[in-house]
Design a protein around this motif. Structure first.
Motif, mmCIF file in Angstrom:
data_model
loop_
_atom_site.group_PDB
_atom_site.id
_atom_site.type_symbol
_atom_site.label_atom_id
_atom_site.label_comp_id
_atom_site.label_asym_id
_atom_site.label_seq_id
_atom_site.Cartn_x
_atom_site.Cartn_y
_atom_site.Cartn_z
ATOM 1 N N HIS A 55 0.845 -1.188 0.000
ATOM 2 C CA HIS A 55 0.000 0.000 0.000
ATOM 3 C C HIS A 55 0.881 1.238 0.000
ATOM 4 O O HIS A 55 2.100 1.159 0.203
ATOM 5 N N HIS A 57 2.066 4.020 1.698
ATOM 6 C CA HIS A 57 2.512 4.800 2.848
ATOM 7 C C HIS A 57 4.035 4.803 2.776
ATOM 8 O O HIS A 57 4.633 3.834 2.293
ATOM 9 N N HIS A 60 6.328 1.954 3.318
ATOM 10 C CA HIS A 60 6.156 0.821 2.386
ATOM 11 C C HIS A 60 6.542 1.175 0.939
ATOM 12 O O HIS A 60 6.865 0.277 0.165
ATOM 13 N N HIS A 138 -7.287 -1.060 6.130
ATOM 14 C CA HIS A 138 -6.230 -0.351 6.870
ATOM 15 C C HIS A 138 -6.703 1.075 7.169
ATOM 16 O O HIS A 138 -7.070 1.375 8.295
ATOM 17 N N ASP A 158 -0.282 -3.518 6.552
ATOM 18 C CA ASP A 158 -0.831 -2.902 7.752
ATOM 19 C C ASP A 158 -2.334 -3.184 7.678
ATOM 20 O O ASP A 158 -2.955 -2.940 6.641
#
Ligand SMILES: O=c1ccn([C@@H]2O[C@@H]3COP(=O)(O)O[C@H]3[C@H]2O)c(=O)[nH]1
Ligand SMILES: [Zn+2]
Ligand SMILES: [Zn+2]
Length: 238
Positions: A55, A57, A60, A138, A158
């Motif tokens: 994802h 963020h 990541h 998430h 997450d």
């Protein structure tokens, strides 16, 4: 494991992993600390054959700009980028474009050999490495994907606690090993807490390894029941 820390951890690097399959290496998530971690491990960035992300963020994908620039301008090659289709446009438009856009480079394809993968569909990414992206909750309004790897190993993004998912993976799909996001202190809100994981039946807990933890992890050693911590810079074989 390149790192096992939460987004704000300072003594642990971002939860990112290297998956080795035969002679090839896939980087699973590429956060801001990924290149530093590779350097510390003595693993040259040029040896990354493929990237897969969970994802958008920074812990990541925050290292993707450096990876793209080094691969293109230092090593002159395009690594494979496997990405769930719904993440491809936001990764470029909302995360990478600001740094990577220049006259001759105007899309993800100019830096990566992009292969779109579909949520819910098992795909062989490299010989001996198959993944099924599983969409997991998430942040409201943000797509995020956990991965079932080679049918038996679940690697969480997450995610907020989802006991039904874990029960189904273990009881119906024969999942033997679960690497799970773990926020040590409640409230979890956008993550799963240790307390929530400890409410699971022992038959599930015994398969769980904890990652994405904060700097207080040493205080929790010996207090996680049968669940073990994943350790930074350790290699695991399943
Ligand atoms: O709605 C939100 C969005 C974000 N956050 C924090 O920012 C972090 C971003 O990385 P992460 O997803 O590993 O963890 C997240 C949380 O720690 C939050 O608490 N609530
Ligand atoms: Zn994170
Ligand atoms: Zn996140």
């Amino acid at each position: 494991m390149l790192g096992t820390g939460s987004a704000f951890a300072k003594t642990y690097l971002n939860t990112n992993a290297l998956l080795y399959a035969n002679q090839q290496t896939l980087l699973l998530d590429c956060g801001v600390t990924a290149s530093q971690s590779l350097y510390r491990l003595g693993k040259p960035i040029e040896e990354i054959d493929a990237v897969l992300i969970s994802h958008i963020h920074a812990d990541h994908v925050g290292g993707m700009e450096e990876l793209a620039f080094q691969m293109k301008f230092v090593y002159g090659r395009k690594p494979l980028l496997f990405i769930p289709e719904p993440l491809a446009k936001p990764l470029w438009e909302s995360s990478l474009k600001g740094g990577l856009l220049q006259d001759e480079c105007a899309s993800l394809d100019d830096y990566f050999d992009v292969r779109l993968i579909q949520p819910g569909t098992r795909t062989e990414l490299l010989p001996g490495l198959a993944v099924e992206p599983i969409q997991t909750a998430h942040i409201p309004g943000k797509n995020s994907y956990s991965y079932l790897i080679n049918d038996t190993f679940f690697y969480s993004a997450d995610l907020v606690f989802n006991p039904e998912l874990l029960r189904g993976l273990v009881e119906e799909r024969g999942c033997t090993t679960i690497f799970h996001d773990c926020q040590l202190k409640p409230p979890g809100v956008v993550h799963t807490t240790l307390e929530e994981l400890m409410s699971l039946p022992a038959s599930i807990q015994e398969r769980i390894w904890l990652m994405h933890y904060d700097d207080t992890k040493p205080q929790f050693e010996g207090k996680t029941g049968v669940m073990r911590f994943v350790e930074q810079h350790e290699r695991y074989r399943f």
